[in-house]
Design an enzyme around this catalytic site. Structure first.
Site, PDB file in Angstrom:
ATOM      1  N   GLY A  10       0.854  -1.190   0.000  1.00  0.00           N
ATOM      2  CA  GLY A  10       0.000   0.000   0.000  1.00  0.00           C
ATOM      3  C   GLY A  10       0.889   1.239   0.000  1.00  0.00           C
ATOM      4  O   GLY A  10       2.102   1.151  -0.261  1.00  0.00           O
ATOM      5  N   SER A  36      -5.291  -1.532   1.581  1.00  0.00           N
ATOM      6  CA  SER A  36      -6.375  -0.598   1.922  1.00  0.00           C
ATOM      7  C   SER A  36      -6.202   0.716   1.179  1.00  0.00           C
ATOM      8  O   SER A  36      -7.197   1.382   0.869  1.00  0.00           O
ATOM      9  CB  SER A  36      -6.370  -0.317   3.426  1.00  0.00           C
ATOM     10  N   SER A  37      -4.946   1.090   0.899  1.00  0.00           N
ATOM     11  CA  SER A  37      -4.728   2.383   0.222  1.00  0.00           C
ATOM     12  C   SER A  37      -5.478   2.447  -1.098  1.00  0.00           C
ATOM     13  O   SER A  37      -6.005   3.493  -1.471  1.00  0.00           O
ATOM     14  CB  SER A  37      -3.241   2.602  -0.064  1.00  0.00           C
ATOM     15  N   GLU A 102     -14.225  16.982   5.267  1.00  0.00           N
ATOM     16  CA  GLU A 102     -14.712  15.719   5.845  1.00  0.00           C
ATOM     17  C   GLU A 102     -14.960  15.921   7.339  1.00  0.00           C
ATOM     18  O   GLU A 102     -14.667  16.982   7.888  1.00  0.00           O
ATOM     19  CB  GLU A 102     -13.710  14.582   5.571  1.00  0.00           C
ATOM     20  N   HIS A 211     -16.995   2.764   9.492  1.00  0.00           N
ATOM     21  CA  HIS A 211     -17.436   3.880   8.637  1.00  0.00           C
ATOM     22  C   HIS A 211     -18.953   3.796   8.509  1.00  0.00           C
ATOM     23  O   HIS A 211     -19.487   2.709   8.254  1.00  0.00           O
ATOM     24  CB  HIS A 211     -16.768   3.772   7.263  1.00  0.00           C
ATOM     25  N   ARG A 251     -16.894  10.013  12.947  1.00  0.00           N
ATOM     26  CA  ARG A 251     -17.341   8.699  12.470  1.00  0.00           C
ATOM     27  C   ARG A 251     -17.781   7.796  13.618  1.00  0.00           C
ATOM     28  O   ARG A 251     -18.698   6.996  13.476  1.00  0.00           O
ATOM     29  CB  ARG A 251     -16.179   7.997  11.773  1.00  0.00           C
ATOM     30  N   HIS A 310     -13.654  -0.250   8.953  1.00  0.00           N
ATOM     31  CA  HIS A 310     -12.990   0.575   7.937  1.00  0.00           C
ATOM     32  C   HIS A 310     -11.509   0.798   8.207  1.00  0.00           C
ATOM     33  O   HIS A 310     -10.712   0.862   7.280  1.00  0.00           O
ATOM     34  CB  HIS A 310     -13.729   1.918   7.892  1.00  0.00           C
ATOM     35  N   ARG A 345      -9.723   7.832  14.436  1.00  0.00           N
ATOM     36  CA  ARG A 345      -8.872   8.579  13.478  1.00  0.00           C
ATOM     37  C   ARG A 345      -9.655   9.707  12.803  1.00  0.00           C
ATOM     38  O   ARG A 345     -10.788   9.519  12.374  1.00  0.00           O
ATOM     39  CB  ARG A 345      -8.338   7.630  12.403  1.00  0.00           C
ATOM     40  N   SER A 350      -4.994   9.073   7.254  1.00  0.00           N
ATOM     41  CA  SER A 350      -4.283   7.796   7.119  1.00  0.00           C
ATOM     42  C   SER A 350      -3.279   7.791   5.972  1.00  0.00           C
ATOM     43  O   SER A 350      -2.174   7.259   6.114  1.00  0.00           O
ATOM     44  CB  SER A 350      -5.271   6.638   6.956  1.00  0.00           C
ATOM     45  N   LEU A 351      -3.626   8.394   4.834  1.00  0.00           N
ATOM     46  CA  LEU A 351      -2.639   8.449   3.749  1.00  0.00           C
ATOM     47  C   LEU A 351      -1.464   9.340   4.190  1.00  0.00           C
ATOM     48  O   LEU A 351      -0.306   9.088   3.841  1.00  0.00           O
ATOM     49  CB  LEU A 351      -3.276   8.976   2.453  1.00  0.00           C
TER      50      LEU A 351
HETATM   51  C1  SIN Z   1     -13.836   8.411   3.078  1.00  0.00           C
HETATM   52  O1  SIN Z   1     -13.577   8.785   1.933  1.00  0.00           O
HETATM   53  O2  SIN Z   1     -14.927   8.579   3.627  1.00  0.00           O
HETATM   54  C2  SIN Z   1     -12.773   7.690   3.841  1.00  0.00           C
HETATM   55  C3  SIN Z   1     -11.627   8.570   4.074  1.00  0.00           C
HETATM   56  C4  SIN Z   1     -10.834   8.091   5.249  1.00  0.00           C
HETATM   57  O3  SIN Z   1     -11.044   7.005   5.740  1.00  0.00           O
HETATM   58  O4  SIN Z   1     -10.013   8.870   5.728  1.00  0.00           O
END
Ligand code: SIN
Length: 461
Positions: A10, A36-37, A102, A211, A251, A310, A345, A350-351
């Site tokens: 990933g 997962s990426s 987000e 999620h 979340r 998730h 988180r 995460s990325l």
């Molecule tokens: C999403 O696009 O809802 C997931 C993004 C994330 O898990 O950071």
């Protein structure tokens, strides 16, 4: 030349491999199919907006994490995150214009490439790492010698091979240990088990993120809600209307409220019909297409949704340079627990984590030396479908002592057992870990587990 084996392909794995190769190591990437990426839709959070700052990103990360984030680690994440994103753009990666929003972010801060940012970033990294040797197969064990890891045991097409090397685990979390999940089906936590069986410490395993907006195991990105999509029930009532951040609540909260109301007979839908149709179809073209393939026109119809596993906040306990409690064994990305996510988180961190801690792990791992000897520590079979059903039923969004004890009596997978034991031992509700028998928060303690005791120990860092 010093050999480094990266377990996982990933974003964390490829970025670490790229960095280690540039630092002069002989690098080998080993992984099973999928990461997962490649499923990450929303994007990568970085304080690049004019009205934004790393201080605001820091505060938002702490707010999402509910009292368990390591402030020093979060500081590293937000500051070095900005630098790593700049590094990638200088190498030629192009993000789309505009920043997405987000949950819990106080600013528009999400850099994205279409609606499959992870997949696009991964393709970019694949080009950069195309000269690094890569093998597909399962790492079934580590070679260890007195709290020292000396390499991997690798199974490919029925053949088992020992490869001496410094090892960097970048193999993702354990969301696919649940029957309902948004990740690749191989992501069942092998990296955590490899570390555990080698004697390394695992941390905060009870914190796995669910999620809230998932349609038949397909993620409907939170970015849709950032653009105005709503969560409604069968009568059209908005699920989150009474909460201050509404659809952009954390979340943890959103998934829990949805699950509680589902148990009372409600069904839920994502309503994206209010978003301008042309914008929806271009900004979310992949999601739109996937939904259409599954029989729903996102622009005109409501999409049935439910929570699914998730992301894994807990993991192999590391310092800020990816060092585990075993010499010669490093971990970065979702498999690691550096303390940046606390108990929940912040979206799109995460990325960013993959880049920041991948870079740090590569700096540290490249300074090690290759050793030859070692005893094999094996991790056993992949978890069964039955294990995944048990995890979903007994250790899901809402937990209690009876459920967890029942689950423990039925489970045969080691990692599932460790996660359930950690969930049973945490007698409070915090972030993604909700105990209906202990709904309040206690002191902010972390949980640790390792093989020589095999019991959950709570302590303050
Ligand atoms: C999403 O696009 O809802 C997931 C993004 C994330 O898990 O950071």
């Amino acid at each position: 030349m010093h050999r480094v084996v990266i377990v996982g392909s990933g974003l964390a794995g490829l970025f670490t491999a790229f960095r280690c190769a540039n630092l002069g190591c002989e690098v080998l990437i080993v992984s099973e199919k999928g990461s997962s990426s490649e499923k990450a839709q929303g994007g990568i959070a970085a304080a690049v907006g004019e009205s934004d700052s790393t201080a605001l990103h820091f505060n938002d990360t702490l707010q999402a994490g509910n009292g368990l984030c390591d402030r020093h680690a979060v500081n590293v994440l937000v500051k070095e995150g900005f630098e790593r994103v700049t590094e990638l753009t200088e190498l030629g990666l192009k993000f789309d214009e505009g920043l997405g929003r987000e949950a819990v972010h106080s600013r528009n801060r999400i850099l994205h490439i279409g609606d499959f940012t992870g997949k696009n970033m991964l393709s970019f990294m694949e080009e950069l790492t195309q000269d690094i040797p890569r093998e597909e197969g399962r790492v079934v064990g580590l070679l260890t010698e007195k709290e020292q890891c000396n390499g991997i045991i690798f199974e490919r097409n029925g053949n088992v091979e020992q490869i001496p090397a410094t090892v960097v685990l970048a193999s993702g979390g354990f969301s696919a240990l649940y029957s309902h999940n948004t990740t690749h089906q191989n992501i069942t936590g092998d990296g955590l088990l490899l570390a555990y069986h080698a004697g390394a410490e695992l941390k905060d395993l009870e914190f796995g993120q669910f999620h809230p907006t998932v349609f038949k195991n397909f993620l409907l990105s939170e970015a849709l809600r950032g653009e105005g999509a709503l969560i409604v029930n069968q009568k059209g009532d908005r699920l989150m209307k009474d909460y201050p951040l509404k659809e952009l609540s954390g979340r943890d909260l959103t998934a829990r409220v949805m699950q509680q109301k589902s148990l009372n007979g409600n069904t839920f839908f994502l309503d994206a019909t209010g978003i301008n149709h042309d914008f929806l179809k271009s900004r979310f073209s992949n999601i739109y297409k996937e939904c259409l393939n599954m029989g729903v026109d996102l622009a005109k119809e409501l999409v049935p949704i439910a929570p699914a596993a998730h992301y894994t906040m807990g993991g192999v306990h590391t310092d800020l340079n990816g060092r585990t409690s075993i010499n010669g064994l490093f971990a970065c990305g979702e498999v690691a627990c550096t303390g940046i996510h606390g108990s929940n988180r912040l979206s799109s961190n995460s990325l960013l984590e993959a880049l920041v801690f991948g870079a740090r792990a590569s700096n540290a791992a490249s300074k090690e030396e290759t050793r030859n000897a070692g005893e094999p520590c094996l991790i056993g079979k992949v978890p069964s479908e039955e294990t995944k059903e048990i995890m979903w039923k007994y250790c899901g969004v809402i937990r209690n002592e009876n459920l967890l004890k029942d689950g423990l009596s039925k489970i045969s997978s080691k990692l599932a057992e460790l996660v359930m034991a950690s969930a049973l031992a945490r007698k409070e509700s915090r972030g993604t870990h909700y105990r209906e028998d202990y709904p309040k928060q206690n002191k902010p303690l972390h949980s640790f587990i390792r093989i020589d005791r095999d019991e959950v120990i709570f302590r303050v860092r």
